[in-house]
Design an enzyme around this catalytic site. Structure first.
Site, mmCIF file in Angstrom:
data_model
loop_
_atom_site.group_PDB
_atom_site.id
_atom_site.type_symbol
_atom_site.label_atom_id
_atom_site.label_comp_id
_atom_site.label_asym_id
_atom_site.label_seq_id
_atom_site.Cartn_x
_atom_site.Cartn_y
_atom_site.Cartn_z
ATOM 1 N N ASP A 144 55.028 28.772 14.281
ATOM 2 C CA ASP A 144 54.052 28.082 15.120
ATOM 3 C C ASP A 144 53.060 27.131 14.362
ATOM 4 O O ASP A 144 52.621 26.269 14.918
ATOM 5 C CB ASP A 144 53.180 29.021 16.213
ATOM 6 C CG ASP A 144 54.364 29.869 17.410
ATOM 7 O OD1 ASP A 144 55.421 29.427 17.206
ATOM 8 O OD2 ASP A 144 53.847 30.780 18.089
ATOM 9 N N ASP A 165 59.963 25.110 20.050
ATOM 10 C CA ASP A 165 60.840 24.720 18.995
ATOM 11 C C ASP A 165 62.424 24.802 19.275
ATOM 12 O O ASP A 165 62.845 25.123 20.636
ATOM 13 C CB ASP A 165 60.625 25.901 17.779
ATOM 14 C CG ASP A 165 60.581 27.331 18.156
ATOM 15 O OD1 ASP A 165 61.593 27.552 19.161
ATOM 16 O OD2 ASP A 165 60.098 28.015 17.819
ATOM 17 N N ASP A 330 62.556 4.579 21.635
ATOM 18 C CA ASP A 330 61.091 4.398 22.212
ATOM 19 C C ASP A 330 60.594 3.052 22.135
ATOM 20 O O ASP A 330 61.461 2.339 21.345
ATOM 21 C CB ASP A 330 60.480 5.160 21.154
ATOM 22 C CG ASP A 330 58.850 5.467 21.902
ATOM 23 O OD1 ASP A 330 58.562 6.056 22.839
ATOM 24 O OD2 ASP A 330 58.017 5.113 21.006
ATOM 25 N N GLU A 359 64.110 2.286 25.797
ATOM 26 C CA GLU A 359 62.914 2.554 26.751
ATOM 27 C C GLU A 359 62.399 1.127 26.871
ATOM 28 O O GLU A 359 61.293 0.859 26.187
ATOM 29 C CB GLU A 359 61.846 3.390 26.250
ATOM 30 C CG GLU A 359 60.599 3.639 27.295
ATOM 31 C CD GLU A 359 59.513 3.910 26.692
ATOM 32 O OE1 GLU A 359 58.448 4.549 27.095
ATOM 33 O OE2 GLU A 359 59.092 3.877 25.449
HETATM 34 CA CA CA Z 1 57.568 28.434 17.269
#
Ligand code: CA
Length: 617
Positions: A144, A165, A330, A359
């Site tokens: 994290d 994740d 993008d 996009e």
């Molecule tokens: Ca994680």
């Protein structure tokens, strides 16, 4: 005198730099493959004072054609040509100063990726699940926060990192496949080493590296393999307009013109129409194309040929390395359109079975159609982009069920969008969606009205185009864009240990959420094997008294969509109007409720609802 002094200082610094230690910090792409259609490869070599060396290599089938030096002595760009018959192996590249070898680097040419089910492309037979990796599931709480990245996790901050994740996605691939999705678009997951707002992934700091908080490059390959095993294609989100202010090159640009430099901060006007506007001013064009997307997102100058090649090769590298099936680009109108076309052309030439969606966030149909490959544009522009996002359809879906019926209001919104499909080179290759990570949540846009929600999805999943559904739509997740982007990108319940609600198991979901999830699952799994929806012709009838009827049909199959937008009135259809299709069939089966329709001359559709009728002969 002054000039002589300058020459002296210059010679001195040259002499010093030659004796300074040379080193190699990066070579990109990190490896390449033999047997690619395009025999050219340009290696970016980065290392202190590397330009003072002369590279040499000796490998059968590989020619070092040109050594490009730039203003910054810490870069070299090597043009290689790889003969079609070249064997895989390791190339020794020697970096010499005079006759002395300063450095040796071993560069690997791998055999092509021969895994099954790679580079599949995606099309109207698919339904795409869009998810934001930081917000879907935390499969590895140990990553994290990581040592090599600045922003640490803070799940209490809507705009912070929440710990989701790639492992979380892998863990729930069964859920995605069982729901009936056949393709997965992940918002970007490459390294974003910003101090804040790094979770969304659109400010990349290393184009070749998965963010350590999402996993690793190897783990992404595992994700693609797992997806393919489950019949799910993988679409990677790529960004060519800008990179992050924390990009490693920002501290030591190869050339100053890799970035659009301005005297003071100059923001883009975000006005895509400028690109195709025959009357556009130089000022507006410059602001659109060279203005920065944000203070943290330096605008790339793709007119620089070294940068252009760097970006194109980076794409090819990911496709080959991971076995991608498609790409979502993008902000398609923001980079120079000539570059975007060169890029798309190069990708499609290398991978003809591939698909790419740009996009094109544009409100008008004609401006959107300008950006789809194959368009017959007056200025001769061809984007080579096979698919584009259908924002006009998004607008229509969001308006149709919230408006009272009128000549051009209500269901006529849907009708008019489809009626203008003549503008598109390929209408069935448009990405259609009720929302995404930048927009109000769909359920919110439907004013949390479950009937409207079901009508919109019934239309989305039967009309032309490639449907995309944003994670959480299947469980009525809400959130408005104006509250902040964090509110339309909330954590998927059940993705974190200790979550009291778990959408993967159904535990804690409300009855309506369960019904929504079952509704989406039923329609997706029905659609998945239904060729008539993927490829069938489309016929629709002018909306009348709040009722809109559309058919998808082939010579021997037909599906009928009926939408009744009236708030209270059930409507019996005038079967005569629909005879051109209905006369070929005897009965039908309504998919949403699973009920038989025994008499096609007597179809009654309840107020504010949709029917999807599979017709039988
Ligand atoms: Ca994680």
């Amino acid at each position: 005198m002054k000039q002589k002094l300058l020459i002296f200082i210059f010679s001195l610094s040259l002499a010093l730099s030659l004796t300074a230690k040379t080193s190699i910090q990066k070579i990109e792409p990190m490896n390449w493959w033999v047997g690619m259609k395009n025999p050219n490869l340009q290696l970016m070599i980065y290392g202190e004072n590397i330009a003072s060396t002369q590279p040499e290599l000796n490998y059968p089938g590989v020619e070092l054609k040109k050594v490009n030096r730039v203003d910054n002595p810490n870069y070299l760009f090597l043009d290689l040509v790889i003969d079609a018959a070249t064997e895989p192996g390791n190339i020794s590249i020697l970096f010499k100063e005079g006759k002395k070898s300063r450095l040796k680097y071993t560069y690997e040419l791998k055999p092509r990726n021969t895994k099954q089910n790679i580079h599949q492309g995606f099309n109207a037979s698919d339904v795409i699940y869009l998810l934001m990796p930081d917000r879907f599931s935390n499969g590895n709480p140990d990553n994290d926060s990581t040592k090599d990245t600045r922003e640490k996790d803070d799940r209490s901050n809507p705009n912070g990192r929440h710990g989701g994740d790639l492992q979380g996605v892998i863990n729930h691939m069964d859920y995605i496949a069982d729901m009936g999705f056949t393709a997965l678009w992940l918002n970007p997951f490459l390294e974003n080493n910003q101090e804040a707002y790094s979770y969304h992934g659109y400010a990349i700091s290393d184009f070749y590296k998965v963010d350590s908080r999402h996993g690793s490059n190897e783990l992404f390959v595992d994700l693609v393999d797992k997806a393919h095993e489950k019949g799910v294609k993988v679409i990677m989100d790529m960004i060519f307009n800008h990179w992050g202010i924390a990009h490693w090159m920002m501290k030591d640009l190869p050339e100053q013109d890799w970035i659009h430099q301005h005297e003071s901060f100059f923001r883009s006007n975000f006005r895509g129409p400028v690109v195709s506007d025959p009357y556009a001013s130089e000022y507006d064009t410059k602001q659109m194309l060279t203005g920065w997307f944000d203070v943290n997102m330096p605008d790339l100058n793709q007119k620089n040929p070294l940068l252009s090649t760097y970006l194109i090769q980076n794409t090819i590298w990911w496709i080959e390395y991971a076995g991608l099936d498609g790409i979502r680009v993008d902000t398609q109108p923001y980079p120079y359109k000539e570059f975007m076309a060169d890029w798309a052309k190069a990708v499609m030439a290398e991978y003809p079975t591939f698909n790419i969606v740009g996009e094109a966030w544009l409100q008008k149909i004609l401006i959107t159609s300008y950006f789809q490959g194959g368009a017959k544009n007056k200025d001769g522009y061809d984007s080579h982009m096979p698919a584009v996002t259908d924002f006009p359809m998004f607008n229509a879906i969001n308006a149709a069920f919230n408006q009272n019926e009128g000549w051009s209001e209500g269901l006529a919104q849907l009708y008019y969008v489809l009626a203008q499909d003549f503008a598109y080179a390929n209408p069935s290759n448009l990405l259609i969606f009720p929302d995404n990570h930048d927009l109000n949540r769909y359920y919110e846009s439907m004013n949390k009205d479950f009937n409207k929600y079901k009508m919109g999805l019934a239309f989305l999943l039967t009309t032309r185009g490639i449907p995309q559904i944003y994670y959480g739509t299947e469980i009525l997740m809400d959130g408005q864009e104006h509250q902040g982007h964090g509110f339309i990108r909330k954590d998927f319940p059940g993705g974190w240990a200790g979550d009291t609600i778990n959408a993967f198991t159904g535990n804690g979901l409300s009855p309506m959420q369960k019904e929504a999830q079952a509704f989406v699952k039923k329609l997706l799994n029905w659609r998945k094997n239904n060729d008539v929806i993927h490829k069938g012709k489309l016929v629709h009838f002018l909306p009348n008294e709040g009722v809109y009827v559309m058919f998808r049909h082939t010579d021997d199959q037909a599906v009928m969509l009926v939408l009744n937008n009236n708030n209270e009135q059930a409507k019996e259809l005038d079967a005569n109007r629909y005879r051109e299709i209905l006369s070929k069939y005897k009965t039908g089966n309504e998919i949403i409720t699973g009920t038989a329709v025994n008499d096609l001359n007597k179809i009654t559709v309840p107020a504010k609802s949709a029917m999807i009728i599979e017709l039988s002969k």
